[in-house]
Motif scaffolding. Structure first.
Motif, PDB file in Angstrom:
ATOM      1  N   LYS A  49      -2.021  84.149 -31.434  1.00  0.00           N
ATOM      2  CA  LYS A  49      -1.952  82.683 -31.544  1.00  0.00           C
ATOM      3  C   LYS A  49      -1.717  82.057 -30.175  1.00  0.00           C
ATOM      4  O   LYS A  49      -2.366  81.067 -29.823  1.00  0.00           O
ATOM      5  CB  LYS A  49      -0.829  82.305 -32.517  1.00  0.00           C
ATOM      6  N   GLN A  50      -0.812  82.623 -29.401  1.00  0.00           N
ATOM      7  CA  GLN A  50      -0.548  82.096 -28.054  1.00  0.00           C
ATOM      8  C   GLN A  50      -1.783  82.224 -27.172  1.00  0.00           C
ATOM      9  O   GLN A  50      -2.131  81.290 -26.442  1.00  0.00           O
ATOM     10  CB  GLN A  50       0.611  82.837 -27.396  1.00  0.00           C
ATOM     11  N   ARG A  51      -2.442  83.352 -27.239  1.00  0.00           N
ATOM     12  CA  ARG A  51      -3.636  83.577 -26.417  1.00  0.00           C
ATOM     13  C   ARG A  51      -4.749  82.616 -26.819  1.00  0.00           C
ATOM     14  O   ARG A  51      -5.442  82.065 -25.973  1.00  0.00           O
ATOM     15  CB  ARG A  51      -4.081  85.029 -26.581  1.00  0.00           C
ATOM     16  N   PHE A  52      -4.928  82.407 -28.106  1.00  0.00           N
ATOM     17  CA  PHE A  52      -5.935  81.470 -28.593  1.00  0.00           C
ATOM     18  C   PHE A  52      -5.643  80.057 -28.099  1.00  0.00           C
ATOM     19  O   PHE A  52      -6.547  79.358 -27.628  1.00  0.00           O
ATOM     20  CB  PHE A  52      -5.979  81.501 -30.123  1.00  0.00           C
ATOM     21  N   ASP A  53      -4.384  79.650 -28.202  1.00  0.00           N
ATOM     22  CA  ASP A  53      -4.006  78.312 -27.741  1.00  0.00           C
ATOM     23  C   ASP A  53      -4.198  78.164 -26.234  1.00  0.00           C
ATOM     24  O   ASP A  53      -4.491  77.078 -25.743  1.00  0.00           O
ATOM     25  CB  ASP A  53      -2.548  78.007 -28.103  1.00  0.00           C
ATOM     26  N   ILE A  75      -9.832  75.945 -22.268  1.00  0.00           N
ATOM     27  CA  ILE A  75     -10.738  76.468 -21.246  1.00  0.00           C
ATOM     28  C   ILE A  75     -12.145  76.581 -21.821  1.00  0.00           C
ATOM     29  O   ILE A  75     -13.127  76.187 -21.176  1.00  0.00           O
ATOM     30  CB  ILE A  75     -10.237  77.827 -20.720  1.00  0.00           C
ATOM     31  N   ALA A  76     -12.252  77.094 -23.042  1.00  0.00           N
ATOM     32  CA  ALA A  76     -13.553  77.235 -23.682  1.00  0.00           C
ATOM     33  C   ALA A  76     -14.173  75.873 -23.972  1.00  0.00           C
ATOM     34  O   ALA A  76     -15.390  75.694 -23.824  1.00  0.00           O
ATOM     35  CB  ALA A  76     -13.415  78.041 -24.971  1.00  0.00           C
ATOM     36  N   GLU A  77     -13.367  74.903 -24.371  1.00  0.00           N
ATOM     37  CA  GLU A  77     -13.886  73.563 -24.624  1.00  0.00           C
ATOM     38  C   GLU A  77     -14.446  72.955 -23.342  1.00  0.00           C
ATOM     39  O   GLU A  77     -15.502  72.319 -23.360  1.00  0.00           O
ATOM     40  CB  GLU A  77     -12.800  72.666 -25.206  1.00  0.00           C
ATOM     41  N   GLU A  78     -13.754  73.155 -22.228  1.00  0.00           N
ATOM     42  CA  GLU A  78     -14.225  72.641 -20.943  1.00  0.00           C
ATOM     43  C   GLU A  78     -15.534  73.332 -20.556  1.00  0.00           C
ATOM     44  O   GLU A  78     -16.471  72.680 -20.083  1.00  0.00           O
ATOM     45  CB  GLU A  78     -13.162  72.867 -19.857  1.00  0.00           C
ATOM     46  N   ASP A  79     -15.617  74.649 -20.767  1.00  0.00           N
ATOM     47  CA  ASP A  79     -16.845  75.378 -20.463  1.00  0.00           C
ATOM     48  C   ASP A  79     -18.004  74.864 -21.307  1.00  0.00           C
ATOM     49  O   ASP A  79     -19.124  74.700 -20.806  1.00  0.00           O
ATOM     50  CB  ASP A  79     -16.661  76.880 -20.702  1.00  0.00           C
ATOM     51  N   ARG A  80     -17.754  74.606 -22.590  1.00  0.00           N
ATOM     52  CA  ARG A  80     -18.803  74.075 -23.460  1.00  0.00           C
ATOM     53  C   ARG A  80     -19.237  72.684 -23.011  1.00  0.00           C
ATOM     54  O   ARG A  80     -20.428  72.358 -23.038  1.00  0.00           O
ATOM     55  CB  ARG A  80     -18.336  74.032 -24.911  1.00  0.00           C
TER      56      ARG A  80
END
Length: 70
Positions: A27-31, A36-41
């Motif tokens: 959960k911590q890693r996902f958060d 970061i993934a949203e910015e990449d997208r």
């Protein structure tokens, strides 16, 4: 068939602890990775729009240059 062996309470506790720690870590890693993934997208979407616009301009230029040669 052989009857099941009784598992030590220490082993049971260690297994449940490892499971719960893994869930907590996940959960911590996902958060951490989600923004970061949203910015990449978002960046990829902007780059895709630029590439599509460049491709559209190139196709229009090719279409116009063909009509001049005829």
């Amino acid at each position: 068939m052989v009857p099941p062996v009784a598992v030590s309470p220490l082993i049971k506790t260690a297994r449940w602890s490892a499971l719960l720690l893994g869930v907590f870590y996940g959960k911590q890693r996902f958060d951490y990775l989600k923004p970061i993934a949203e910015e990449d997208r978002r960046v990829e979407e902007a780059e895709k729009k630029v590439r599509e616009e460049q491709q559209r301009i190139k196709q229009l230029a090719e279409a116009n240059s063909e009509s001049i040669l005829k």
